[in-house]
Write a protein that holds these residues in place. Structure first.
Motif, PDB file in Angstrom:
ATOM      1  N   LYS A 117      36.633 -32.116 -32.734  1.00  0.00           N
ATOM      2  CA  LYS A 117      36.599 -31.053 -31.728  1.00  0.00           C
ATOM      3  C   LYS A 117      37.907 -30.279 -31.673  1.00  0.00           C
ATOM      4  CE  LYS A 117      33.216 -33.243 -28.674  1.00  0.00           C
ATOM      5  NZ  LYS A 117      33.012 -33.955 -27.396  1.00  0.00           N
ATOM      6  N   GLU A 118      39.017 -30.995 -31.959  1.00  0.00           N
ATOM      7  CA  GLU A 118      40.317 -30.329 -31.899  1.00  0.00           C
ATOM      8  C   GLU A 118      40.505 -29.309 -33.021  1.00  0.00           C
ATOM      9  OE1 GLU A 118      40.953 -33.687 -34.797  1.00  0.00           O
ATOM     10  OE2 GLU A 118      39.869 -33.422 -32.909  1.00  0.00           O
ATOM     11  N   ALA A 119      39.656 -29.390 -34.063  1.00  0.00           N
ATOM     12  CA  ALA A 119      39.769 -28.461 -35.184  1.00  0.00           C
ATOM     13  C   ALA A 119      39.126 -27.110 -34.874  1.00  0.00           C
ATOM     14  CB  ALA A 119      39.124 -29.048 -36.434  1.00  0.00           C
ATOM     15  N   SER A 120      38.293 -27.063 -33.834  1.00  0.00           N
ATOM     16  CA  SER A 120      37.633 -25.818 -33.453  1.00  0.00           C
ATOM     17  C   SER A 120      38.519 -25.016 -32.516  1.00  0.00           C
ATOM     18  CB  SER A 120      36.296 -26.110 -32.765  1.00  0.00           C
ATOM     19  OG  SER A 120      35.701 -24.916 -32.291  1.00  0.00           O
ATOM     20  N   THR A 121      38.307 -23.704 -32.494  1.00  0.00           N
ATOM     21  CA  THR A 121      39.060 -22.839 -31.584  1.00  0.00           C
ATOM     22  C   THR A 121      38.466 -22.840 -30.182  1.00  0.00           C
ATOM     23  OG1 THR A 121      37.751 -20.953 -32.349  1.00  0.00           O
ATOM     24  CG2 THR A 121      39.880 -21.304 -33.406  1.00  0.00           C
ATOM     25  N   LEU A 122      37.277 -23.434 -30.002  1.00  0.00           N
ATOM     26  CA  LEU A 122      36.654 -23.514 -28.683  1.00  0.00           C
ATOM     27  C   LEU A 122      37.099 -24.786 -27.950  1.00  0.00           C
ATOM     28  CD1 LEU A 122      32.973 -22.362 -29.315  1.00  0.00           C
ATOM     29  CD2 LEU A 122      34.955 -21.000 -28.679  1.00  0.00           C
ATOM     30  N   LYS A 123      36.962 -24.752 -26.627  1.00  0.00           N
ATOM     31  CA  LYS A 123      37.321 -25.911 -25.813  1.00  0.00           C
ATOM     32  C   LYS A 123      36.383 -27.080 -26.129  1.00  0.00           C
ATOM     33  CE  LYS A 123      38.952 -23.085 -21.944  1.00  0.00           C
ATOM     34  NZ  LYS A 123      38.735 -22.717 -20.516  1.00  0.00           N
ATOM     35  N   PRO A 124      36.903 -28.302 -26.164  1.00  0.00           N
ATOM     36  CA  PRO A 124      36.061 -29.473 -26.469  1.00  0.00           C
ATOM     37  C   PRO A 124      34.854 -29.595 -25.555  1.00  0.00           C
ATOM     38  CG  PRO A 124      38.385 -30.067 -26.553  1.00  0.00           C
ATOM     39  CD  PRO A 124      38.328 -28.668 -26.026  1.00  0.00           C
ATOM     40  N   GLU A 125      35.003 -29.265 -24.276  1.00  0.00           N
ATOM     41  CA  GLU A 125      33.877 -29.406 -23.354  1.00  0.00           C
ATOM     42  C   GLU A 125      32.757 -28.407 -23.650  1.00  0.00           C
ATOM     43  OE1 GLU A 125      37.246 -27.291 -20.962  1.00  0.00           O
ATOM     44  OE2 GLU A 125      37.044 -28.840 -22.526  1.00  0.00           O
ATOM     45  N   VAL A 126      33.087 -27.284 -24.266  1.00  0.00           N
ATOM     46  CA  VAL A 126      32.065 -26.311 -24.659  1.00  0.00           C
ATOM     47  C   VAL A 126      31.270 -26.835 -25.859  1.00  0.00           C
ATOM     48  CG1 VAL A 126      31.667 -23.966 -25.547  1.00  0.00           C
ATOM     49  CG2 VAL A 126      33.368 -24.352 -23.755  1.00  0.00           C
ATOM     50  N   LEU A 127      31.945 -27.548 -26.740  1.00  0.00           N
ATOM     51  CA  LEU A 127      31.326 -28.038 -27.975  1.00  0.00           C
ATOM     52  C   LEU A 127      30.526 -29.318 -27.784  1.00  0.00           C
ATOM     53  CD1 LEU A 127      34.377 -27.511 -30.349  1.00  0.00           C
ATOM     54  CD2 LEU A 127      32.290 -26.148 -30.307  1.00  0.00           C
ATOM     55  N   GLU A 128      30.725 -30.005 -26.684  1.00  0.00           N
ATOM     56  CA  GLU A 128      30.094 -31.295 -26.448  1.00  0.00           C
ATOM     57  C   GLU A 128      28.587 -31.256 -26.716  1.00  0.00           C
ATOM     58  OE1 GLU A 128      30.099 -35.219 -25.761  1.00  0.00           O
ATOM     59  OE2 GLU A 128      31.917 -34.039 -25.395  1.00  0.00           O
ATOM     60  N   GLY A 129      28.119 -32.112 -27.626  1.00  0.00           N
ATOM     61  CA  GLY A 129      26.691 -32.223 -27.903  1.00  0.00           C
ATOM     62  C   GLY A 129      26.113 -31.179 -28.836  1.00  0.00           C
TER      63      GLY A 129
END
Length: 358
Positions: A117-129
């Motif tokens: 998740k840290e590799a994405s430019t989006l917030k981890p909570e947005v990427l969850e699931g």
């Protein structure tokens, strides 16, 4: 004893040969672990074929693919051939092989690994699931419509036409509904029906086909809204089906949710089980020969091949589990590494995944 499956291997250009080599290592390991049997045949395609045979799609390569059970493709293209005339560009070969092999859909999964998740430019909570698939129609739309230039009052004018017929829309819709049935039973059909006549035909046809899939929840999403929602609530999507141009753009957007396009696999399918499998990324000529390319997308493309063409579900799950275990253990190639000094080379990453297959 398992039948021998013929695999047409096209390494392609740039980093193609490097990532394909790791995928072949994984396939050899699954032969040992699961009793599978493969016969690999290699052919030239893309830029290297232009250089050596004067065409991006040599007849012998096409014949090899037509006789195979599946095709494994690395990557094609690069700046070296960008100024070539249309018939001598690697991309023309891609369009040609899709047409010749009857491949009308491109399947692109986008799965966000928790540890990346840290590799994405989006917030981890947005990427969850986030775990979605884009099903892109490959043979229609503006890519294949009539193209010409003409004089106008404002000077030279360029025209690109987009066309779709009911049969083209129906077959891609049915494929998307079938895929959705194996997942969370949610299908988002993406169009621009408030503006385009092709999109209105698209929506009408998808609605009609949906009557045969009452167990799948169907949602219609305008393409601009879909692009926004992929960044706002990506986990709400399960399967997305859309036309050629929209699919090209949205699947690349979805790829970046994962943090690197080097993580994304794809399959191009036709009416039967035959498919062409390749990573979403390009040939990356800037890093070709350096041994630093990420092989995960190509390795996950093999898992797609096992699942969609051969029905080797157990072996497919073993590959995906091995990739996940290696990533969870903290191993990274440079494209997804926070600390570049600890990044593994292409071969080392492949070796770790092979070792994790049980």
């Amino acid at each position: 004893m398992t039948d021998v499956k013929k695999i047409a291997v096209i390494e392609g250009d740039g980093i193609g040969p490097e990532v394909v080599a790791e995928a072949i290592k994984v396939m050899r390991k699954t032969e040992e672990a699961y009793g599978l049997r493969f016969d690999f045949e290699y052919g030239l395609f893309g830029g290297i074929a232009i250089d050596e045979k004067g065409t991006p799609l040599p007849e012998d390569t096409l014949a090899m693919c037509q006789k195979a059970d599946a095709v494994l493709l690395g990557a094609v293209g690069g700046p070296k051939w960008d100024s070539n005339p249309k018939e001598l560009r690697p991309e023309t070969g891609l369009l040609g092989i899709r047409k010749a092999l009857g491949l009308f859909s491109n399947i692109r999964p986008a799965l966000v690994f928790d540890c990346l998740k840290e590799a994405s430019t989006l917030k981890p909570e947005v990427l969850e699931g986030t775990d979605l698939i884009v099903v892109r129609e490959l043979t229609g739309g503006i890519y294949f419509g009539e193209k010409f230039r003409r004089d106008s009052a404002g000077g030279e004018e360029a025209v690109d036409t987009s066309t779709y017929n009911v049969q083209e829309v129906e077959r891609i819709a049915r494929q998307a509904f079938e895929i959705a049935r194996t997942r969370r039973k949610k299908l988002a059909s993406v169009d621009k029906a408030n503006v385009l006549e092709t999109s209105r035909l698209w929506r009408e046809t998808v609605i009609r086909v949906s009557a045969d899939y009452p167990d799948v929840e169907l949602e219609h999403v305008l393409v601009d809204n879909c692009a926004m929602q992929l960044l706002r609530r990506p986990a709400s999507f399960d399967v997305i089906v859309t036309e050629n141009m929209f699919g090209d753009i949205l699947s690349d957007e979805a790829a970046m949710l994962t943090g690197s396009i080097g993580m994304l696999s794809s399959a191009s399918l036709g009416e039967g089980a035959f498919g062409l499998y390749e990573p979403v990324h390009g040939s990356a000529p800037d890093i070709a020969g350096l041994g630093v390319a990420n092989p995960v997308a190509t390795i996950l493309s093999v898992a797609l091949m096992y699942r969609l063409t051969f029905g080797y579900h157990e072996a497919a799950e073993a590959i995906e589990r091995a990739v996940s275990e290696v990533l969870d253990a903290g191993y990274r190639t440079s494209d997804i590494a926070v600390d570049k000094s600890t990044a593994l080379n292409t071969s080392a990453m492949g070796d770790l995944i092979v070792a994790a297959i049980r």
